[in-house]
Design a protein around this motif. Structure first.
Motif, short mmCIF file in Angstrom:
data_model
loop_
_atom_site.label_atom_id
_atom_site.label_comp_id
_atom_site.label_asym_id
_atom_site.label_seq_id
_atom_site.Cartn_x
_atom_site.Cartn_y
_atom_site.Cartn_z
N GLY A 7 -49.96 -12.54 15.06
CA GLY A 7 -51.06 -13.36 14.02
C GLY A 7 -50.93 -12.37 12.41
O GLY A 7 -51.11 -12.72 11.09
N GLU A 8 -49.62 -11.55 13.08
CA GLU A 8 -49.37 -10.14 11.02
C GLU A 8 -48.07 -11.29 10.77
O GLU A 8 -47.99 -10.38 10.23
CB GLU A 8 -49.14 -9.31 12.07
CG GLU A 8 -50.07 -8.48 12.22
CD GLU A 8 -50.54 -7.68 13.21
OE1 GLU A 8 -49.69 -7.19 12.99
OE2 GLU A 8 -51.33 -7.16 13.63
N MET A 9 -48.23 -11.65 11.08
CA MET A 9 -46.04 -12.12 10.39
C MET A 9 -46.54 -13.26 9.21
O MET A 9 -46.85 -14.11 8.53
CB MET A 9 -45.49 -13.38 11.24
CG MET A 9 -43.99 -13.65 10.74
SD MET A 9 -42.72 -12.39 9.75
CE MET A 9 -42.26 -11.65 11.68
N ASN A 10 -45.70 -12.73 7.94
CA ASN A 10 -46.17 -13.58 6.70
C ASN A 10 -44.51 -14.17 6.26
O ASN A 10 -43.43 -13.52 7.04
CB ASN A 10 -46.54 -12.97 5.59
CG ASN A 10 -45.21 -11.66 5.52
OD1 ASN A 10 -43.99 -11.80 4.44
ND2 ASN A 10 -45.63 -9.92 5.60
N GLU A 11 -44.37 -14.91 5.30
CA GLU A 11 -43.34 -15.89 5.31
C GLU A 11 -41.61 -14.59 4.85
O GLU A 11 -40.92 -14.97 4.46
CB GLU A 11 -43.27 -17.19 4.22
CG GLU A 11 -42.09 -17.97 4.03
CD GLU A 11 -42.59 -19.03 3.01
OE1 GLU A 11 -41.17 -19.99 2.54
OE2 GLU A 11 -43.24 -19.21 3.00
N GLY A 12 -42.52 -13.73 3.97
CA GLY A 12 -41.29 -13.20 3.17
C GLY A 12 -40.75 -11.83 4.19
O GLY A 12 -39.76 -11.61 4.15
N GLN A 13 -41.94 -11.59 4.73
CA GLN A 13 -41.05 -10.87 5.79
C GLN A 13 -40.23 -11.39 7.33
O GLN A 13 -38.62 -11.20 7.29
CB GLN A 13 -42.06 -10.31 6.22
CG GLN A 13 -41.68 -9.22 7.92
CD GLN A 13 -40.64 -7.77 7.66
OE1 GLN A 13 -41.64 -7.37 7.13
NE2 GLN A 13 -39.82 -7.36 7.91
N LEU A 14 -39.85 -12.74 7.32
CA LEU A 14 -39.82 -13.11 8.10
C LEU A 14 -38.63 -13.69 7.62
O LEU A 14 -37.01 -13.29 8.08
CB LEU A 14 -40.58 -14.34 8.41
CG LEU A 14 -39.29 -15.68 10.02
CD1 LEU A 14 -39.53 -15.04 11.13
CD2 LEU A 14 -40.58 -17.32 9.70
N LEU A 15 -37.76 -14.43 6.16
CA LEU A 15 -36.55 -14.05 5.72
C LEU A 15 -35.61 -13.15 6.16
O LEU A 15 -35.21 -13.02 6.07
CB LEU A 15 -37.16 -15.42 4.43
CG LEU A 15 -36.26 -15.62 3.66
CD1 LEU A 15 -35.72 -16.11 3.87
CD2 LEU A 15 -36.27 -15.83 1.89
N LYS A 16 -36.55 -11.74 5.98
CA LYS A 16 -36.07 -10.34 5.40
C LYS A 16 -35.49 -10.17 7.11
O LYS A 16 -33.97 -9.69 7.11
CB LYS A 16 -36.76 -9.97 4.78
CG LYS A 16 -37.24 -9.45 3.67
CD LYS A 16 -37.52 -8.05 3.17
CE LYS A 16 -38.59 -8.46 1.88
NZ LYS A 16 -39.32 -6.78 1.30
N ASP A 17 -36.21 -10.59 8.21
CA ASP A 17 -35.48 -10.69 9.53
C ASP A 17 -34.61 -11.79 9.42
O ASP A 17 -33.43 -11.16 10.06
CB ASP A 17 -36.42 -11.14 10.23
CG ASP A 17 -37.61 -9.58 9.88
OD1 ASP A 17 -37.32 -8.94 9.34
OD2 ASP A 17 -38.88 -9.73 10.94
N LEU A 18 -34.53 -13.01 9.37
CA LEU A 18 -33.42 -13.41 9.56
C LEU A 18 -32.98 -13.35 8.74
O LEU A 18 -31.31 -13.54 8.85
CB LEU A 18 -33.97 -15.42 9.36
CG LEU A 18 -35.14 -15.85 9.57
CD1 LEU A 18 -35.66 -16.83 9.42
CD2 LEU A 18 -35.11 -15.71 11.17
N GLU A 19 -32.87 -12.96 7.27
CA GLU A 19 -31.49 -12.32 6.64
C GLU A 19 -30.62 -11.39 7.01
O GLU A 19 -29.48 -11.28 7.53
CB GLU A 19 -31.50 -12.82 5.19
CG GLU A 19 -31.81 -13.24 4.78
CD GLU A 19 -32.58 -13.42 3.29
OE1 GLU A 19 -32.93 -11.78 2.59
OE2 GLU A 19 -32.75 -14.38 2.39
#
Length: 389
Positions: free
Chosen positions: A192-204
């Motif tokens: 439960g520690e994932m935020n949208e901004g970090q997820l977007l960076k990871d996907l990029e």
């Protein structure tokens, strides 16, 4: 129990470290057992045999009804606990746990590695098939020594074998990055520690690595696509293609690769055949650096133009070639390497390609400092070959 990032990283890092299937599976199962506390583990190979290929730790019976959940996993009750069943394609990883909750959380972690496991298993089997094909092909070569086309094919297959190692080297870092980023993202979501901004960076970041993998495959695939017609290519494009194939491998071996000459100069030739000649020469220089233990290895490819011809000079500082070898260097099946590392066809086929396919000449000179290969081809190989034929 929630697997820690350290446990997930240790399990992930155990995948794909060997191209021997038994060794690779043993490392995966051994690491998973050590990190999760499983009592035993096995890999059940392709049906209908359904025989454990690797079995470590406590032995336990194979469940009668194996999991068909290709995206998840199944827990089976057993006399001594619970069996975690993770399908990978039509094969299965099985682990024995004492407690159901431990098996459940470890299953959630293990399925995150399914794609990398499937790719690693395929890579091992493909490498084995390639070795079997290579062995069969070598046998056919010795039965048909007079067949020039067959010898050219073997020369290219030898380069392909080295290129597979280069691909593996160039892919190791991006695959590791993709694995770590995706696993960390999965764990962050579970915690439960994932935020949208970090997820977007990871996907990029993952997308960037995938583009690199795709470009690497395109570079190597283009080399092995036969040239039916000659094409116009600049010296700069030729240098870029050589570097895309050999650059990373040479950098890892601390070999400096220099390019000199006007990059805008263009000529019409059979590009892949010309590339094959350069790869043979450059790979031979690399082997000489290792054999002679050269402290600061360096290769320079230079282009000069003279009377409508392109003259390529390939210089190295590998210590030179003995005179008794120099006179035989373009002979078929002549090699100073053992049979495992050399067929003796590379430079012979290079001479055949240059003289018969490109309408040019190839010479070599040597000194105690190093060797120089001089390769001359017409600015329009198609016209020259037409005249020769």
């Amino acid at each position: 129990m929630k697997p820690s990032i350290e446990v997930a990283y240790a399990c992930l890092s155990a995948i794909g470290n060997s191209l021997n299937l038994d060794d690779m599976l043993a490392e995966v199962i051994e690491t998973f057992i050590a990190q999760t506390g499983a009592a035993g583990g096995m890999f059940l190979c392709t049906p209908p045999a359904s025989v454990p290929l690797v079995l470590l730790g406590e032995s336990f019976p194979v469940p009668q009804n194996l999991s068909t959940d290709i995206d998840g996993f199944t827990l089976h009750g057993a006399a001594r606990g619970y069996i975690l069943d993770v399908p990978v394609g039509i094969e299965h990883f099985l682990f024995l746990f004492s407690h159901a909750d431990t098996a459940q959380t470890c299953g959630e972690m293990f399925v995150a590695f399914r794609t990398k496991l499937a790719n690693a298993i395929d890579a091992c089997r493909n490498e084995k098939r390639l070795r079997e094909l290579s062995g069969a092909f070598e046998h056919q070569i010795h039965r048909n020594e007079a067949n020039e086309k067959l010898m050219i094919s073997q020369s290219r297959m030898a380069i392909m074998g080295e290129m597979i190692g280069m691909i593996a080297h160039q892919w190791r870092q991006p695959i590791t990055i993709i694995g770590l980023v995706s696993s960390n993202s999965i764990l962050n979501i579970q915690l439960g520690e994932m935020n949208e901004g970090q997820l977007l960076k990871d996907l990029e970041l993952i997308d960037k690595q995938i583009q690199f993998l795709s470009q690497t495959i395109d570079d190597f695939r283009n080399f092995f696509r036969p040239n039916k017609l000659p094409q116009r290519i600049s010296y700069g494009e030729l240098c870029d293609e050589i570097y895309s194939i050999l650059g990373k491998s040479f950098e890892s071996q601390r070999i400096r690769l220099n390019f000199e000459g006007d990059r805008s100069i263009a000529f019409t030739t059979y590009k892949n055949e010309l590339l094959q000649v350069f790869l043979n020469i450059l790979n031979n220089a690399r082997d000489a650096f290792v054999e002679n233990n050269v402290p600061h290895p360096e290769i320079t490819l230079e282009l000069r133009t003279q009377s409508q011809k392109a003259l390529f000079l390939v210089r190295d500082n590998a210590g030179g070639i003995p005179q008794e070898i120099l006179t035989r260097i373009f002979e078929p099946y002549f090699s100073t390497k053992d049979e495992k590392h050399g067929t003796g066809l590379g430079l012979y086929m290079s001479a055949i390609i240059v003289e018969k396919h490109l309408g040019g000449t190839i010479r070599v000179s040597s000194s105690p400092d190093g060797s120089v290969f001089a390769l001359s081809i017409p600015e329009n190989s198609a016209q020259e070959v037409l005249l020769v034929d």
